[in-house]
Design a protein around this motif. Structure first.
Motif, short mmCIF file in Angstrom:
data_model
loop_
_atom_site.label_atom_id
_atom_site.label_comp_id
_atom_site.label_asym_id
_atom_site.label_seq_id
_atom_site.Cartn_x
_atom_site.Cartn_y
_atom_site.Cartn_z
N GLU A 1 0.40 -1.05 0.11
CA GLU A 1 0.52 0.43 0.39
C GLU A 1 0.63 1.41 0.32
N TRP A 2 1.85 1.20 1.18
CA TRP A 2 2.73 2.78 0.53
C TRP A 2 3.53 2.18 -0.90
N GLU A 3 4.14 1.97 -1.50
CA GLU A 3 4.37 1.86 -2.79
C GLU A 3 3.38 1.97 -3.65
N SER A 4 2.40 1.61 -3.03
CA SER A 4 1.20 1.84 -4.23
C SER A 4 0.75 3.48 -4.19
N SER A 5 1.79 4.49 -3.04
CA SER A 5 1.24 5.66 -3.25
C SER A 5 2.44 6.37 -3.38
N LEU A 6 2.99 5.93 -4.05
CA LEU A 6 4.74 6.49 -4.72
C LEU A 6 4.16 7.70 -5.41
N PRO A 7 4.52 8.50 -5.89
CA PRO A 7 3.99 9.37 -7.22
C PRO A 7 5.16 9.00 -8.06
N PRO A 8 4.73 9.52 -9.02
CA PRO A 8 5.38 8.99 -10.35
C PRO A 8 6.76 9.06 -10.31
N HIS A 9 6.89 10.36 -10.13
CA HIS A 9 8.32 10.87 -10.24
C HIS A 9 9.41 10.25 -9.35
N LEU A 10 9.04 9.46 -8.48
CA LEU A 10 9.64 8.20 -7.34
C LEU A 10 9.93 7.29 -7.62
N HIS A 11 11.03 6.65 -7.91
CA HIS A 11 10.89 5.39 -7.74
C HIS A 11 11.96 4.46 -7.43
N LEU A 12 10.64 3.05 -6.98
CA LEU A 12 11.53 1.81 -6.25
C LEU A 12 12.19 0.47 -6.87
N ALA A 13 13.54 0.74 -6.40
CA ALA A 13 13.62 -0.24 -6.74
C ALA A 13 13.96 -1.23 -5.12
N TYR A 14 13.92 -2.20 -5.40
CA TYR A 14 14.24 -3.53 -4.05
C TYR A 14 15.47 -3.93 -4.40
N LEU A 15 17.08 -4.53 -3.25
CA LEU A 15 17.83 -4.47 -3.87
C LEU A 15 18.20 -5.90 -2.61
N PRO A 16 18.39 -6.48 -3.16
CA PRO A 16 18.42 -8.12 -1.73
C PRO A 16 19.18 -8.42 -1.67
N VAL B 1 19.56 -8.31 4.24
CA VAL B 1 19.69 -7.23 4.36
C VAL B 1 18.41 -7.39 3.25
N VAL B 2 17.37 -6.85 2.69
CA VAL B 2 17.18 -6.24 1.42
C VAL B 2 17.42 -4.56 1.48
N ARG B 3 17.75 -3.82 0.74
CA ARG B 3 17.54 -2.09 0.54
C ARG B 3 16.91 -1.79 -0.46
N LEU B 4 16.02 -0.74 0.00
CA LEU B 4 15.39 -0.27 -0.40
C LEU B 4 15.50 1.10 -1.27
N ARG B 5 15.43 1.83 -2.12
CA ARG B 5 15.95 3.07 -2.93
C ARG B 5 15.01 4.05 -3.67
N LEU B 6 14.80 4.46 -3.14
CA LEU B 6 13.74 5.29 -3.54
C LEU B 6 15.01 6.59 -4.30
N SER B 7 14.31 6.34 -6.02
CA SER B 7 15.36 7.70 -7.06
C SER B 7 14.15 8.63 -7.26
#
Length: 415
Positions: free
Chosen positions: A200-215, A219-225
């Protein structure tokens, strides 16, 4: 407008795996920090035709091409002559480079021979980038608005030239808008479970923010770009988004950027004035090494014991021989006894243990390779978990060590 770059590393030693190409990562990181998008990275051997092909292609596709390698004084270093051919330029002596090379070599007691003198020969059309830390100068070329930069392959020489010469020139040459990356480090949730938990949090991100999962192993890294943005306002927005995420999975957040599990535990133990001892079998000292590598570990780290044999488990840690005989060395019962034993003999507040089968042999149908039991003991009691940690020996040790530190972290937080 996005400014795009290509990074080319030259050297047979890279292609055969003799050395790890850290230069490409360092260059990419620096370019990204000033707003340049690295679209391609490639490695090629010490062949003039391959260098010419790669550079000519990059000139057609990218605004900036950064090359490292092949600038030494020996015959296999052909980057300089190849670039002269690409730009239809003759070679000339640069007296400033010649004087620098002579002075540097004399200070080191090395003869200024014909090969070393060749370092001062550069293509007439290039702008020489002075390399105060080595003998090979950097070179800056331009054609039809496209930039080609050639840098030495020695990492610290490349880094200084990038920081002192290349990046300032690129900032002047291009109208760069910022690229913003922010990475949150999570632990204790597999990638698929994490994605489900934060959907749900991911779905609420605006189009100009890009989420990447880096396992990775533990650990799992979550990168917002965000790309081509007003850096300060977007950085604040990303921080706010991550703060909202922290409320969803508070116990699984380690920190940001380069945060590690062991650093989080280091902080917990230090701030609470608690101590730690470790007894390792299959991980062979990996857990102890994670902690003792950090400055300040002496404040809490009391003892690390690699009790690899059954005899050492009995003699050093006090594990009952009958427990090993009845349940086997790789068992919950032995892991618990190891953690309690190392805590007892050291007087530590927390004792951690691992016992498992790192392979490639030794596995059975009931306990296949990769089976690891991990235990953490404290005054509040002992907890133990079994982790199936993979099939490769290095992977098993890495995963099991990470899982042990994660279990210790949970134990400290929940005590």
């Amino acid at each position: 407008m996005t400014v795009q770059a290509c990074v080319i590393t030259i050297g047979d030693e890279i292609l055969i795996g003799q050395i790890v190409d850290t230069n490409a990562a360092g260059i990419s990181r620096r370019l990204n920090a000033i707003g340049v998008t690295v679209t391609e990275r490639t490695s090629i051997g010490d062949r003039g035709d391959r260098i010419a092909e790669a550079v000519t292609r990059a000139l057609q596709l990218y605004d900036i091409t950064i090359i490292t390698g092949g600038l030494g004084p020996t015959k296999d270093d052909i980057t300089k002559s190849t670039l002269a051919g690409i730009f239809s330029s003759d070679m000339v002596r640069n007296q400033a480079v010649a004087d620098h090379v002579r002075t540097m070599l004399q200070a080191r007691g090395i003869a200024y021979n014909e090969l070393n003198q060749s370092q001062s020969m550069v293509p007439r059309c290039c702008t020489v980038l002075f390399n105060r830390h080595g003998t090979a100068p950097g070179m800056w070329f331009e054609r039809d608005g496209h930039i080609v930069v050639s840098l030495p392959g020695v990492p610290f020489e490349m880094e200084h030239l990038m920081d002192d010469e290349v990046l300032p020139r690129l900032r002047e040459r291009f109208d760069l808008r910022q690229i913003v990356h922010r990475t949150m480090i999570t632990s204790g949730l597999a990638e698929s479970i994490l994605a489900e938990r934060i959907a749900e949090w991911e779905s609420s991100l605006p189009p100009h923010l890009h989420l990447a999962y880096l396992p990775s192993a533990s650990v799992v890294r979550l990168r917002l770009s965000a790309y081509e943005v007003d850096g300060e306002s977007v950085a604040n927005e990303i921080d706010a988004r991550f703060e909202a995420l922290r409320k969803l999975i508070p116990q699984h957040i380690l920190g940001f950027e380069n945060a590690t599990l062991q650093a989080a535990v280091h902080e917990l133990l230090t701030s609470r004035g608690k101590s730690l001892a470790v007894a390792e079998s299959c991980t062979g000292g990996s857990i102890a090494a994670r902690f003792t590598a950090m400055p300040g570990a002496s404040a809490y780290f009391l003892l690390g014991a690699v009790t690899y044999s059954n005899r050492s488990k009995v003699d050093v840690l006090g594990v009952p021989a009958e427990t090993i005989e009845r349940y086997g060395a790789v068992s919950e019962q032995v892991a618990r006894a190891m953690a309690e034993g190392v805590r007892r003999i050291s007087g530590a507040d927390y004792g951690v243990s691992t016992t498992g089968i790192a392979g490639p042999s030794g596995g059975t149908a009931d306990k296949p390779v990769g089976t690891v039991w991990i235990a953490v003991s404290s005054a509040a009691g002992t907890v133990a978990v079994m982790k199936q940690s993979g099939t490769d020996r290095g992977q098993i040790i890495e995963r099991a060590s990470g899982a042990a530190v994660a279990l210790l972290r949970d134990k400290i937080i929940n005590n």
